[in-house]
Every structure is written in C-alpha cells, then in structure tokens.
Write a protein that holds these residues in place. Sequence first.
Motif, PDB file in Angstrom:
ATOM      1  N   SER A   9       0.620  -1.211   0.071  1.00 49.36           N
ATOM      2  CA  SER A   9       0.285   0.157  -0.035  1.00 49.36           C
ATOM      3  C   SER A   9       0.928   1.151  -0.105  1.00 49.36           C
ATOM      4  CB  SER A   9      -0.842  -0.177   1.166  1.00 49.36           C
ATOM      5  OG  SER A   9      -0.198  -0.032   3.030  1.00 49.36           O
ATOM      6  N   ARG A  10       1.827   1.597  -0.299  1.00 51.89           N
ATOM      7  CA  ARG A  10       3.019   2.511   0.296  1.00 51.89           C
ATOM      8  C   ARG A  10       3.792   2.619  -1.517  1.00 51.89           C
ATOM      9  NH1 ARG A  10       7.848  -0.130   2.406  1.00 51.89           N
ATOM     10  NH2 ARG A  10       7.569  -1.912   0.821  1.00 51.89           N
ATOM     11  N   PHE A  11       3.296   2.419  -2.089  1.00 50.66           N
ATOM     12  CA  PHE A  11       3.647   3.079  -3.698  1.00 50.66           C
ATOM     13  C   PHE A  11       2.457   2.060  -4.806  1.00 50.66           C
ATOM     14  CE2 PHE A  11       5.769   2.809  -7.695  1.00 50.66           C
ATOM     15  CZ  PHE A  11       5.733   3.850  -7.691  1.00 50.66           C
ATOM     16  N   ARG A  12       2.158   2.927  -5.319  1.00 52.56           N
ATOM     17  CA  ARG A  12       1.067   2.332  -6.562  1.00 52.56           C
ATOM     18  C   ARG A  12       0.738   3.742  -7.567  1.00 52.56           C
ATOM     19  NH1 ARG A  12      -2.402  -1.585  -6.641  1.00 52.56           N
ATOM     20  NH2 ARG A  12      -2.771  -1.985  -4.886  1.00 52.56           N
ATOM     21  N   MET A 133       6.820  10.866   7.576  1.00 53.50           N
ATOM     22  CA  MET A 133       5.997  11.652   6.617  1.00 53.50           C
ATOM     23  C   MET A 133       6.080  11.116   5.246  1.00 53.50           C
ATOM     24  SD  MET A 133       7.941  15.675   5.486  1.00 53.50           S
ATOM     25  CE  MET A 133       7.029  15.733   6.995  1.00 53.50           C
ATOM     26  N   VAL A 134       7.060  10.248   4.725  1.00 50.05           N
ATOM     27  CA  VAL A 134       6.096   9.077   4.431  1.00 50.05           C
ATOM     28  C   VAL A 134       5.615   8.042   4.175  1.00 50.05           C
ATOM     29  CG1 VAL A 134       7.665   7.451   3.147  1.00 50.05           C
ATOM     30  CG2 VAL A 134       9.518   9.313   3.812  1.00 50.05           C
ATOM     31  N   GLU A 135       5.361   7.755   5.494  1.00 53.21           N
ATOM     32  CA  GLU A 135       4.217   6.705   5.941  1.00 53.21           C
ATOM     33  C   GLU A 135       2.943   7.672   5.148  1.00 53.21           C
ATOM     34  OE1 GLU A 135       4.856   5.349   9.361  1.00 53.21           O
ATOM     35  OE2 GLU A 135       5.358   3.667   8.169  1.00 53.21           O
ATOM     36  N   GLN A 136       2.291   9.166   5.474  1.00 59.07           N
ATOM     37  CA  GLN A 136       1.665   9.784   5.675  1.00 59.07           C
ATOM     38  C   GLN A 136       1.180  10.165   4.434  1.00 59.07           C
ATOM     39  OE1 GLN A 136      -0.579  10.552   7.735  1.00 59.07           O
ATOM     40  NE2 GLN A 136      -1.284  11.379   6.658  1.00 59.07           N
ATOM     41  N   LEU A 137       2.719  10.729   3.343  1.00 58.27           N
ATOM     42  CA  LEU A 137       2.325  10.930   2.067  1.00 58.27           C
ATOM     43  C   LEU A 137       1.787  10.055   1.207  1.00 58.27           C
ATOM     44  CD1 LEU A 137       5.522  12.047   1.184  1.00 58.27           C
ATOM     45  CD2 LEU A 137       3.378  13.587   1.636  1.00 58.27           C
ATOM     46  N   GLU A 138       2.177   8.153   1.630  1.00 56.44           N
ATOM     47  CA  GLU A 138       1.471   7.047   0.986  1.00 56.44           C
ATOM     48  C   GLU A 138      -0.583   7.202   1.250  1.00 56.44           C
ATOM     49  OE1 GLU A 138       3.965   3.748   2.865  1.00 56.44           O
ATOM     50  OE2 GLU A 138       5.410   4.034   1.330  1.00 56.44           O
ATOM     51  N   LYS A 139       0.150   7.201   2.501  1.00 56.94           N
ATOM     52  CA  LYS A 139      -1.523   6.962   3.158  1.00 56.94           C
ATOM     53  C   LYS A 139      -2.076   8.319   1.998  1.00 56.94           C
ATOM     54  CE  LYS A 139      -1.085   5.515   7.727  1.00 56.94           C
ATOM     55  NZ  LYS A 139      -1.667   6.181   9.156  1.00 56.94           N
ATOM     56  N   VAL A 144      -5.729   9.588  -2.471  1.00 56.01           N
ATOM     57  CA  VAL A 144      -5.838  10.572  -3.929  1.00 56.01           C
ATOM     58  C   VAL A 144      -5.968   9.299  -4.700  1.00 56.01           C
ATOM     59  CG1 VAL A 144      -4.519  11.629  -5.639  1.00 56.01           C
ATOM     60  CG2 VAL A 144      -4.695  12.423  -3.422  1.00 56.01           C
ATOM     61  N   THR A 145      -5.569   8.353  -4.569  1.00 54.81           N
ATOM     62  CA  THR A 145      -5.879   7.511  -5.430  1.00 54.81           C
ATOM     63  C   THR A 145      -7.621   6.663  -5.534  1.00 54.81           C
ATOM     64  OG1 THR A 145      -3.295   6.374  -5.848  1.00 54.81           O
ATOM     65  CG2 THR A 145      -4.890   5.072  -6.848  1.00 54.81           C
ATOM     66  N   LYS A 146      -7.288   6.690  -3.982  1.00 55.06           N
ATOM     67  CA  LYS A 146      -8.873   5.707  -3.719  1.00 55.06           C
ATOM     68  C   LYS A 146     -10.224   7.013  -4.398  1.00 55.06           C
ATOM     69  CE  LYS A 146     -12.393   4.304  -0.305  1.00 55.06           C
ATOM     70  NZ  LYS A 146     -12.214   3.934   1.038  1.00 55.06           N
ATOM     71  N   ALA A 147      -9.967   8.189  -4.176  1.00 56.56           N
ATOM     72  CA  ALA A 147     -10.585   9.466  -4.548  1.00 56.56           C
ATOM     73  C   ALA A 147     -10.510   9.298  -6.065  1.00 56.56           C
ATOM     74  CB  ALA A 147     -10.221  10.525  -3.738  1.00 56.56           C
ATOM     75  N   GLU A 148      -9.493   9.009  -6.912  1.00 52.59           N
ATOM     76  CA  GLU A 148      -9.280   9.196  -8.487  1.00 52.59           C
ATOM     77  C   GLU A 148     -10.292   8.131  -8.906  1.00 52.59           C
ATOM     78  OE1 GLU A 148      -7.678  10.216 -12.328  1.00 52.59           O
ATOM     79  OE2 GLU A 148      -8.701  11.294 -10.198  1.00 52.59           O
ATOM     80  N   HIS A 149     -10.570   6.788  -8.047  1.00 51.47           N
ATOM     81  CA  HIS A 149     -11.277   5.679  -8.420  1.00 51.47           C
ATOM     82  C   HIS A 149     -12.447   6.219  -8.550  1.00 51.47           C
ATOM     83  CE1 HIS A 149     -12.397   1.656  -9.676  1.00 51.47           C
ATOM     84  NE2 HIS A 149     -12.534   1.792  -8.553  1.00 51.47           N
ATOM     85  N   THR A 150     -13.245   6.822  -7.295  1.00 55.23           N
ATOM     86  CA  THR A 150     -14.127   7.121  -6.746  1.00 55.23           C
ATOM     87  C   THR A 150     -14.692   8.123  -7.998  1.00 55.23           C
ATOM     88  OG1 THR A 150     -13.779   6.366  -4.625  1.00 55.23           O
ATOM     89  CG2 THR A 150     -16.170   8.276  -5.199  1.00 55.23           C
ATOM     90  N   ARG A 151     -13.793   9.458  -8.381  1.00 51.69           N
ATOM     91  CA  ARG A 151     -14.078  10.420  -8.954  1.00 51.69           C
ATOM     92  C   ARG A 151     -14.394   9.748 -10.868  1.00 51.69           C
ATOM     93  NH1 ARG A 151     -12.649  12.798 -13.470  1.00 51.69           N
ATOM     94  NH2 ARG A 151     -10.276  11.347 -13.421  1.00 51.69           N
ATOM     95  N   GLU A 152     -13.704   8.873 -11.046  1.00 50.69           N
ATOM     96  CA  GLU A 152     -13.592   7.722 -12.182  1.00 50.69           C
ATOM     97  C   GLU A 152     -14.876   6.712 -12.558  1.00 50.69           C
ATOM     98  OE1 GLU A 152      -9.708   5.197 -12.963  1.00 50.69           O
ATOM     99  OE2 GLU A 152      -8.578   7.145 -13.450  1.00 50.69           O
ATOM    100  N   GLN A 153     -15.189   6.895 -11.720  1.00 45.50           N
ATOM    101  CA  GLN A 153     -16.586   5.727 -11.301  1.00 45.50           C
ATOM    102  C   GLN A 153     -17.483   6.796 -11.321  1.00 45.50           C
ATOM    103  OE1 GLN A 153     -16.204   3.605  -7.860  1.00 45.50           O
ATOM    104  NE2 GLN A 153     -15.284   1.997  -8.887  1.00 45.50           N
ATOM    105  N   ALA A 154     -17.525   7.449 -10.351  1.00 42.94           N
ATOM    106  CA  ALA A 154     -18.833   9.256 -10.313  1.00 42.94           C
ATOM    107  C   ALA A 154     -18.468   9.959 -11.754  1.00 42.94           C
ATOM    108  CB  ALA A 154     -18.015  10.586  -9.406  1.00 42.94           C
ATOM    109  N   GLU A 155     -17.549  10.066 -12.793  1.00 44.65           N
ATOM    110  CA  GLU A 155     -17.224  10.535 -14.434  1.00 44.65           C
ATOM    111  C   GLU A 155     -18.308   9.340 -15.326  1.00 44.65           C
ATOM    112  OE1 GLU A 155     -16.811  12.772 -17.215  1.00 44.65           O
ATOM    113  OE2 GLU A 155     -16.666  13.401 -15.015  1.00 44.65           O
ATOM    114  N   GLN A 156     -17.897   7.982 -14.546  1.00 49.50           N
ATOM    115  CA  GLN A 156     -18.787   6.745 -15.454  1.00 49.50           C
ATOM    116  C   GLN A 156     -19.934   7.523 -15.304  1.00 49.50           C
ATOM    117  OE1 GLN A 156     -16.701   3.652 -14.687  1.00 49.50           O
ATOM    118  NE2 GLN A 156     -14.673   3.798 -15.672  1.00 49.50           N
ATOM    119  N   GLY A 157     -20.506   7.378 -13.941  1.00 51.00           N
ATOM    120  CA  GLY A 157     -21.626   7.103 -13.553  1.00 51.00           C
ATOM    121  C   GLY A 157     -22.434   8.682 -14.382  1.00 51.00           C
TER     122      GLY A 157
END
Length: 360
Positions: A9-12, A133-139, A144-157
């Motif tokens: 969950s640290r890097f994606r 700080m790095v862990e916080q950045l990873e979180k 952000v990634t989850k929000a982007e995924h949610t945004r993409e789903q919302a955009e698709q909707g």
Amino acid sequence: MRLEIATGSRFRRNVPFEADDSVAEFLFQGSEQRYVGAYTLTMWENRGKENQTVVDRCDAFCLVACSCEESAESADEPNLDVETLELGTSNLETGVPGMSAYELFKEYNPGSELTEEQYAEAPVQAAEAALAMVEQLEKTEASVTKAEHTREQAEQGREASERARATAEQARVTAELQRTLAEQTRVTNESSRQTAETGRQAAETKREENTSEAIRNCKTATQEAEDEAARVRTLADNPPKIVEVDGMAYWAFYDLETKQYVTSQYRADDGTIVQQVEGSAVSLDVKGGTMYVCGELTSLTIASVENSTQPSIIRFTSGATATQFSYQDDFNITGWTKPEENRNYTICVLFGAGNMTYDE
C-alpha cells in the motif's frame, strides 16, 4: 490498456509502456525505487468500463536493500536482468582523522545547548519523522488514488446519466414531434368535419327547399291537371252544334268563360267540317272538304287524308295555342307559315280546289 505498478500500500502508480508484439516494455526509473520489497504488475483493459478485464503478475520483481539479500532464484529468472557491482581488493577506511561531527557543530554553533547524545539522536528522530511523513504521504497518495478511482466511477456514472438523458431527450423530441403531427392531423380532420357539416347543413337546407318546391310544383301541377281535366270534361259535355241564324246554319262553340254557346262565322250547310280538339300531340284524320280545327293544343299532326284531295293552303288565325305543327312527308303542303311559340291560333286546314276567304 493501462499498466499499473505497486508494492503493498506504499507505492502504486500507472506507468507508460510500449507494445512490442505481445510484450509490454516500460521503464521503472531509479528515482522512483524508494521502497524495497516485492512489486506487482497489473494490466487493465477498459478499466471501469464495459467489458473490463485485468491480469496480474504478482511478485514481478523484488527490490532489496543490498546485494546480499538477492535470492538465487532471481539470477535464474529469464526475464529479469540482474546487475551487480563488483569491488576489487582495496583498503577501506571508515573514518578520517579530525574533528567529529558534534565538535564541528559546537564550533559553528557555540550557543547551542544540545548535548552530544541529543545531537546523535537528532538524525534518528529526523529519519523517523521523515518515515512518518513518507507513510503519511503514502496514505495520502492511497487516498488520492482511491478518490481518483471514485471520481472516475462518478465520471462514468455521470457519462452514463448524460447518455440516458440524451436518449430520453431524443425520445421526448420524437414524442413531441408525433404529438405535433397528431395535433395537426386532428386540426385538419376537425376542419374537414366542419366543412362536411357545413356542406351537410347546406345540402339539408337545399333538400328541404327542393322538397318544398317539389310539393308546391306537385300541388300546382295537380291543380292544373284537375283544371285541365275539368275543362276537357266541360268541352266534351258541350260539343260544337249547329244553330240557325236568319234562316242559315252556322256552327256554334261552347265558351268556357261565359259558359254559353257562341255562334261562329263558319257555315254548317256548305259541307264545312268543324272539329274541336283539346290537349297536346293531337293527331287529326282529314275527312275531305273544308275542315276547321278549333281548340287549344300544343301540337297538331295531320295523320291521314280520306281521299286523294291534296291540301293547298294552310293558314293560322288567332284563337288556339300552337307550338308545333307537323305533317307527313307525302303531303305537298305549300304556302304555310310556321307559328310562333306561346301565341294563340285557330288552325284552318283547307282541302280541294277553289279559294277561301279568311281573316289574317
């Protein structure tokens, strides 16, 4: 197609790639290799859309902190290039003579109250803070990634909703067009109905007028027929007769207006024949000699002549209605004048030789 690289969950993140036949080639920059451990590759097709497919390569490779952590299996992996740096024999020194770091720090910061122990712990604390700080950045990045995924789903909707809205709008426009056409048809039909109703009322009025007119004409014709029948019956009951005037015989005719016999100028003792006729299309058989035809008629036909005497003169004098006068082709009729329509005439037909005096 989308290629994603991740370690726990640290890097994606998504990485660009190039397709070489069925092989995806990509670069994983050293500047991004901050986390040790196993990395997973995921290839997406139509992510978040219809017909989505995905394939994963778990433990695609592993970053280690030092070469001694390399596994023997890594060297045998055919698709993985492993590079190592070999150092030759040399003398390594772990320090150089001179002032320590703390001593240099005190020299340039004489007013600092940090002890050497505190100074030594400061990098560790800084590293721990950096790690936190790095862990916080990873979180944060994961969020952000989850929000982007949610945004993409919302955009698709949203896109799906927009397509549904556009489809519904098109259906509404089509329905509105059909409603407009139906309304136009209804207006046209109503106009035709009103026109037909107006025509029907006019025809009904005309029919009533014609019926009334036909009834009036029928009554008039009936009355005229009754009057004519009465007149004919009266004349039939009162035929021409011979009267004596000053010792001479004359023909006398019944007058419908005065209802009395009126003596004519025609002598009855010289062989003159007087025949009174009534009605239309009268056919007269001539008996010979001099014949006077008296009465109201619309046509007269000389049907036959009893002897060979040919008519020589036909004259018309006032007294009877004549709209048509006809004779058969084998009669040689000369010196006659066609009567005018709708005038009253007395028809005088003279047969035999000699002259006749008449009033024009």
